[in-house]
Design an enzyme around this catalytic site. Structure first.
Site, PDB file in Angstrom:
ATOM      1  N   ARG A  73      -6.772  14.984 149.893  1.00  0.00           N
ATOM      2  CA  ARG A  73      -5.986  14.120 149.418  1.00  0.00           C
ATOM      3  C   ARG A  73      -6.417  12.890 148.560  1.00  0.00           C
ATOM      4  NH1 ARG A  73      -3.057  13.548 155.408  1.00  0.00           N
ATOM      5  NH2 ARG A  73      -2.460  15.744 155.674  1.00  0.00           N
ATOM      6  N   ASP A 114      -6.903   9.689 146.389  1.00  0.00           N
ATOM      7  CA  ASP A 114      -5.978   8.486 146.242  1.00  0.00           C
ATOM      8  C   ASP A 114      -5.314   8.252 145.165  1.00  0.00           C
ATOM      9  OD1 ASP A 114      -6.708   7.713 149.027  1.00  0.00           O
ATOM     10  OD2 ASP A 114      -8.714   6.939 148.282  1.00  0.00           O
ATOM     11  N   ARG A 119     -16.328   6.425 146.302  1.00  0.00           N
ATOM     12  CA  ARG A 119     -16.258   4.942 145.551  1.00  0.00           C
ATOM     13  C   ARG A 119     -17.026   3.952 146.097  1.00  0.00           C
ATOM     14  NH1 ARG A 119     -10.027   4.030 145.874  1.00  0.00           N
ATOM     15  NH2 ARG A 119     -10.525   2.093 144.825  1.00  0.00           N
TER      16      ARG A 119
END
Length: 268
Positions: free
Chosen positions: A62, A64, A214
């Site tokens: 999934r 972002d 990230r």
């Protein structure tokens, strides 16, 4: 007697695996949302142009909002059997003009699941260092205006390899049951580009925590800039405290690059 030949047996709908490429900029992420466009919604709406009652699809990851994909994998169930080439072409026709493309479509066994059958996910992060604004790569890289040092970032990345409690590098919104994950690879390469340098972070694991990649890249960028040392990264990891993490970098440089399965459904 084969149980599938018994009266009343309902034959499973044919299942198809889709390899999907997309630019995440116009979307609020992969997952369908009520008020914002998503990649899942785009693909499901294309499928329902072929079969109005097509059920929802499941994906390997999934991603972002703003995150891209080079090799997202999803599976769908359809009533009729499609020639994979025609299914791919039909979906791509109905996806226009959105920046989403079905690269491959293949029929798979009913036991295949895009998410739960996956054994590894690979992410790519692109970091551009140059003073002049990005033009052709705008929206596809994270850009900083100063140079970075490769060797310290590589040393710091090695401190993160293996099985750890990654609470420091986990979003507070993460819904994973445990912060313990095994990081198999975090390789960094430097590529010369006009008037600057690009760093590509290749990250590989079975699964990831929310914002883990990230968080890694944002922290390692601080090492490359000289604000942190590899020992600081080690200390942040051992702190198991989200407050110890470096800055979380923006999403536009992140790509879901590849998903691995015990048997590659797309390999002829």
């Amino acid at each position: 007697m084969d149980f599938r030949a018994r009266p009343g047996y309902l034959r499973p709908m044919p299942r198809y695996a889709l390899k999907i490429e997309y630019d995440g900029a116009p979307f609020a992420g992969w997952q369908r949302q009520k008020q914002h466009p998503s990649v899942q919604q785009a693909v499901e709406e294309a499928l329902r142009r072929l079969q109005p009652d097509a059920p929802g699809i499941a994906a390997a990851g999934r991603t972002d909002a703003g995150v891209h994909a080079l090799g997202q994998v999803a599976h769908c169930d359809l009533v009729k059997e499609w020639d994979p080439f025609r299914l791919r072409e039909a979906l791509n026709h109905h996806l226009k003009p959105l920046p989403v493309a079905i690269l491959e479509a293949v029929q798979v066994d009913e036991g295949f699941h895009a998410r739960f059958s996956a054994t590894e996910r690979r992410y790519l992060f692109r970091l551009l260092c140059r003073r002049a604004p990005a033009t052709h790569e705008r929206g596809n890289v994270w850009q900083v205006a100063y140079p970075l040092a490769l060797a310290p970032m590589q040393e710091a990345a090695r401190r993160l390899l293996g099985r750890h409690d990654f609470t420091t590098f986990r979003s507070t919104m993460c819904q994973a049951d445990s912060p313990v994950k095994t990081l198999d690879a975090l390789d960094i390469e430097e590529i010369a580009v006009p008037y600057g340098q690009e760093f590509r972070f290749h990250v590989r694991a079975r699964s990831f925590l929310h914002n883990q990649v990230r968080s890694f890249v944002g922290t390692l960028e601080r090492v490359g800039a000289g604000a942190w040392t590899p020992d600081d990264v080690q200390a942040a990891l051992e702190a198991r405290d989200r407050a110890a993490c470096g800055p979380v970098c923006p999403p536009q440089g992140l790509y879901l690059a590849h998903v691995t399965y015990p048997q590659d459904p797309f390999q002829a």
